[in-house]
Design an enzyme around this catalytic site. Structure first.
Site, PDB file in Angstrom:
ATOM      1  N   TYR A  53       0.827  -1.219   0.000  1.00 28.92           N
ATOM      2  CA  TYR A  53       0.000   0.000   0.000  1.00 28.92           C
ATOM      3  C   TYR A  53       0.860   1.268   0.000  1.00 28.92           C
ATOM      4  O   TYR A  53       0.443   2.293  -0.541  1.00 28.92           O
ATOM      5  CB  TYR A  53      -0.989  -0.013   1.172  1.00 28.92           C
ATOM      6  CG  TYR A  53      -2.144  -0.934   0.882  1.00 28.92           C
ATOM      7  CD1 TYR A  53      -3.188  -0.540   0.043  1.00 28.92           C
ATOM      8  CD2 TYR A  53      -2.175  -2.234   1.371  1.00 28.92           C
ATOM      9  CE1 TYR A  53      -4.225  -1.401  -0.267  1.00 28.92           C
ATOM     10  CE2 TYR A  53      -3.203  -3.109   1.065  1.00 28.92           C
ATOM     11  CZ  TYR A  53      -4.229  -2.685   0.247  1.00 28.92           C
ATOM     12  OH  TYR A  53      -5.252  -3.530  -0.077  1.00 28.92           O
ATOM     13  N   ARG A  56       1.450   1.871  -3.557  1.00 26.37           N
ATOM     14  CA  ARG A  56       0.231   2.392  -4.203  1.00 26.37           C
ATOM     15  C   ARG A  56       0.041   3.874  -3.849  1.00 26.37           C
ATOM     16  O   ARG A  56      -0.343   4.686  -4.665  1.00 26.37           O
ATOM     17  CB  ARG A  56      -1.016   1.623  -3.754  1.00 26.37           C
ATOM     18  CG  ARG A  56      -1.005   0.108  -3.897  1.00 26.37           C
ATOM     19  CD  ARG A  56      -1.338  -0.312  -5.306  1.00 26.37           C
ATOM     20  NE  ARG A  56      -0.233  -0.109  -6.219  1.00 26.37           N
ATOM     21  CZ  ARG A  56       0.883  -0.846  -6.224  1.00 26.37           C
ATOM     22  NH1 ARG A  56       1.051  -1.840  -5.394  1.00 26.37           N
ATOM     23  NH2 ARG A  56       1.838  -0.592  -7.087  1.00 26.37           N
ATOM     24  N   GLN A  86     -15.578   2.243  -6.037  1.00 26.52           N
ATOM     25  CA  GLN A  86     -14.854   1.130  -5.406  1.00 26.52           C
ATOM     26  C   GLN A  86     -13.368   1.465  -5.319  1.00 26.52           C
ATOM     27  O   GLN A  86     -12.590   0.716  -4.747  1.00 26.52           O
ATOM     28  CB  GLN A  86     -15.031  -0.143  -6.238  1.00 26.52           C
ATOM     29  CG  GLN A  86     -16.462  -0.651  -6.236  1.00 26.52           C
ATOM     30  CD  GLN A  86     -16.664  -1.742  -7.276  1.00 26.52           C
ATOM     31  OE1 GLN A  86     -16.227  -2.857  -7.117  1.00 26.52           O
ATOM     32  NE2 GLN A  86     -17.334  -1.403  -8.360  1.00 26.52           N
ATOM     33  N   ASN A  87     -12.992   2.593  -5.913  1.00 29.63           N
ATOM     34  CA  ASN A  87     -11.576   2.958  -5.933  1.00 29.63           C
ATOM     35  C   ASN A  87     -11.149   3.561  -4.605  1.00 29.63           C
ATOM     36  O   ASN A  87     -11.905   4.285  -3.958  1.00 29.63           O
ATOM     37  CB  ASN A  87     -11.304   3.966  -7.052  1.00 29.63           C
ATOM     38  CG  ASN A  87     -11.586   3.378  -8.418  1.00 29.63           C
ATOM     39  OD1 ASN A  87     -11.668   2.158  -8.555  1.00 29.63           O
ATOM     40  ND2 ASN A  87     -11.740   4.221  -9.418  1.00 29.63           N
ATOM     41  N   ASP A  89      -8.441   5.487  -4.570  1.00 34.53           N
ATOM     42  CA  ASP A  89      -7.727   6.731  -4.893  1.00 34.53           C
ATOM     43  C   ASP A  89      -8.636   7.940  -4.620  1.00 34.53           C
ATOM     44  O   ASP A  89      -9.832   7.794  -4.377  1.00 34.53           O
ATOM     45  CB  ASP A  89      -7.231   6.714  -6.356  1.00 34.53           C
ATOM     46  CG  ASP A  89      -8.364   6.719  -7.385  1.00 34.53           C
ATOM     47  OD1 ASP A  89      -9.221   7.625  -7.324  1.00 34.53           O
ATOM     48  OD2 ASP A  89      -8.380   5.835  -8.269  1.00 34.53           O
ATOM     49  N   HIS A 104     -14.745   1.014  -0.688  1.00 38.94           N
ATOM     50  CA  HIS A 104     -13.633   0.155  -0.275  1.00 38.94           C
ATOM     51  C   HIS A 104     -12.527   0.912   0.447  1.00 38.94           C
ATOM     52  O   HIS A 104     -11.396   0.462   0.494  1.00 38.94           O
ATOM     53  CB  HIS A 104     -13.071  -0.594  -1.501  1.00 38.94           C
ATOM     54  CG  HIS A 104     -14.041  -1.597  -2.063  1.00 38.94           C
ATOM     55  ND1 HIS A 104     -13.930  -2.149  -3.307  1.00 38.94           N
ATOM     56  CD2 HIS A 104     -15.157  -2.144  -1.517  1.00 38.94           C
ATOM     57  CE1 HIS A 104     -14.935  -2.988  -3.510  1.00 38.94           C
ATOM     58  NE2 HIS A 104     -15.696  -3.000  -2.443  1.00 38.94           N
ATOM     59  N   GLY A 169     -16.070   1.531 -15.714  1.00 39.12           N
ATOM     60  CA  GLY A 169     -14.778   0.920 -15.382  1.00 39.12           C
ATOM     61  C   GLY A 169     -14.784  -0.034 -14.214  1.00 39.12           C
ATOM     62  O   GLY A 169     -13.820  -0.097 -13.462  1.00 39.12           O
TER      63      GLY A 169
HETATM   64  N1  APR Z   1     -11.850   2.858 -19.190  1.00 46.07           N
HETATM   65  C1  APR Z   1     -12.946   2.225 -18.671  1.00 46.07           C
HETATM   66  N2  APR Z   1     -12.913   0.970 -18.239  1.00 46.07           N
HETATM   67  C2  APR Z   1     -11.746   0.307 -18.305  1.00 46.07           C
HETATM   68  C3  APR Z   1     -10.571   0.887 -18.819  1.00 46.07           C
HETATM   69  C4  APR Z   1     -10.654   2.232 -19.281  1.00 46.07           C
HETATM   70  N3  APR Z   1      -9.608   2.868 -19.787  1.00 46.07           N
HETATM   71  N4  APR Z   1      -9.576  -0.027 -18.756  1.00 46.07           N
HETATM   72  C5  APR Z   1     -10.111  -1.134 -18.219  1.00 46.07           C
HETATM   73  N5  APR Z   1     -11.408  -0.949 -17.941  1.00 46.07           N
HETATM   74  C6  APR Z   1     -12.394  -1.860 -17.360  1.00 46.07           C
HETATM   75  C7  APR Z   1     -12.063  -3.335 -17.532  1.00 46.07           C
HETATM   76  O1  APR Z   1     -12.566  -3.809 -18.793  1.00 46.07           O
HETATM   77  C8  APR Z   1     -12.801  -3.950 -16.345  1.00 46.07           C
HETATM   78  O2  APR Z   1     -14.133  -4.291 -16.682  1.00 46.07           O
HETATM   79  O3  APR Z   1     -12.403  -1.646 -15.972  1.00 46.07           O
HETATM   80  C9  APR Z   1     -12.824  -2.810 -15.308  1.00 46.07           C
HETATM   81  C10 APR Z   1     -11.889  -3.016 -14.141  1.00 46.07           C
HETATM   82  O4  APR Z   1     -12.309  -4.124 -13.408  1.00 46.07           O
HETATM   83  P1  APR Z   1     -11.539  -4.576 -12.100  1.00 46.07           P
HETATM   84  O5  APR Z   1     -10.057  -4.557 -12.350  1.00 46.07           O
HETATM   85  O6  APR Z   1     -12.157  -5.844 -11.650  1.00 46.07           O
HETATM   86  O7  APR Z   1     -11.808  -3.379 -11.065  1.00 46.07           O
HETATM   87  P2  APR Z   1     -13.035  -3.129 -10.105  1.00 46.07           P
HETATM   88  O8  APR Z   1     -14.312  -3.618 -10.709  1.00 46.07           O
HETATM   89  O9  APR Z   1     -12.948  -1.711  -9.689  1.00 46.07           O
HETATM   90  O10 APR Z   1     -12.639  -4.046  -8.882  1.00 46.07           O
HETATM   91  C11 APR Z   1     -13.472  -4.063  -7.772  1.00 46.07           C
HETATM   92  O11 APR Z   1     -11.985  -5.479  -6.524  1.00 46.07           O
HETATM   93  O12 APR Z   1      -9.750  -5.899  -6.100  1.00 46.07           O
HETATM   94  C12 APR Z   1     -10.935  -5.397  -5.599  1.00 46.07           C
HETATM   95  O13 APR Z   1     -11.325  -3.876  -3.868  1.00 46.07           O
HETATM   96  C13 APR Z   1     -10.808  -3.974  -5.162  1.00 46.07           C
HETATM   97  O14 APR Z   1     -12.294  -2.105  -5.539  1.00 46.07           O
HETATM   98  C14 APR Z   1     -11.702  -3.234  -6.137  1.00 46.07           C
HETATM   99  C15 APR Z   1     -12.725  -4.285  -6.496  1.00 46.07           C
END
Ligand code: APR
Length: 227
Positions: A53, A56, A86-87, A89, A104, A169
């Site tokens: 972290y 990060r 869920q971010n 940041d 989160h 996203g």
């Molecule tokens: N613009 C929009 N979407 C995008 C881009 C972009 N430039 N690049 C990638 N993506 C999409 C991917 O296709 C995917 O569907 O963003 C999504 C990211 O998914 P994850 O990596 O699973 O992220 P997220 O859904 O936020 O994860 C949820 O999981 O690891 C835990 O706690 C953590 O908050 C996080 C949670």
């Protein structure tokens, strides 16, 4: 003003230079997520978790919000915009969004391992030996896998009042976050912005297969014209 509820995930920050979680190799920045983002991982190796972290956090302090974050700020001119992210940041806040709920947790906060309500702003590294006022180790103020999501109830109440829903996203694979969509009113339009959407359009769901930096500003322009 109409309520717009925006659910955001890692993809909205991708263009700012923060990696998404679910890459093809299933690792998060090269780490097994359970090692760095679970209570068991913390018990096994606090130093590894803190170091992860800390990296990060340092990275976050070097990046900037992108056009997608800024477009959501512009949407506030004619809508009551509430973001549920869920971010961990702070890019929505730095861009200027007024109403952001972090499901989160927040990377720029630390909290006591003794009393979880003891949360403080924290922009530097958290090290072993950094204690709260009761002399207990500090940890990142983030929700790990297997932990409760204290902000969920508030987020569900926000979702229930959505006149328009925008999802940006997020792979919608992590619960309970993914279930928030079920709390939104059935008649409200849902716009799903993702370059690799894992669902298909239908009913009141419109898929916008674009990166956030393109898809969000385009949709915002459309919605501002309709308001
Ligand atoms: N613009 C929009 N979407 C995008 C881009 C972009 N430039 N690049 C990638 N993506 C999409 C991917 O296709 C995917 O569907 O963003 C999504 C990211 O998914 P994850 O990596 O699973 O992220 P997220 O859904 O936020 O994860 C949820 O999981 O690891 C835990 O706690 C953590 O908050 C996080 C949670």
């Amino acid at each position: 003003m109409k309520n717009v509820v925006v659910l955001t995930g890692a993809g909205i920050s991708a263009e700012s230079g923060i990696k998404t979680f679910r890459d093809a190799d299933g690792l998060w920045e090269g780490y097994d997520v359970m090692e760095v983002a679970s209570p068991v991982g913390w018990e096994n190796n606090m130093e590894l978790v803190l170091d992860f972290y800390n990296q990060r956090r340092r990275q976050l302090l070097e990046v900037e919000p992108n056009e997608a974050h800024y477009a959501l700020v512009k949407l506030q001119e004619r809508y009551n915009v509430k973001i549920i992210t869920q971010n961990i940041d702070d890019l929505h806040e730095r861009a200027g969004s007024d109403n952001v709920t972090h499901l989160h947790g927040e990377l720029l906060k630390a909290r006591s391992t003794f009393d979880e309500s003891l949360v403080m702003d924290w922009k530097k590294d958290i090290n072993i030996g950094d204690f709260c006022e009761y002399n207990h180790q500090l940890r990142p103020h983030v929700v790990w896998f297997g932990e409760a999501v204290p902000m969920f109830q508030k987020a569900a109440e926000i979702a229930e009042n959505a006149g328009i829903v925008i999802v940006v996203g997020t792979s919608m694979q992590v619960y309970p976050a993914a279930s928030l969509i079920d709390f939104t009113p059935k008649e409200s339009p849902i716009y799903f912005i993702d370059p690799n959407p894992n669902i298909s359009a239908g009913g009141n769901l419109e898929i916008i297969s674009k990166k956030a930096v393109e898809g969000v500003p385009e949709l915002v322009t459309r919605l501002l014209n309709e308001a």
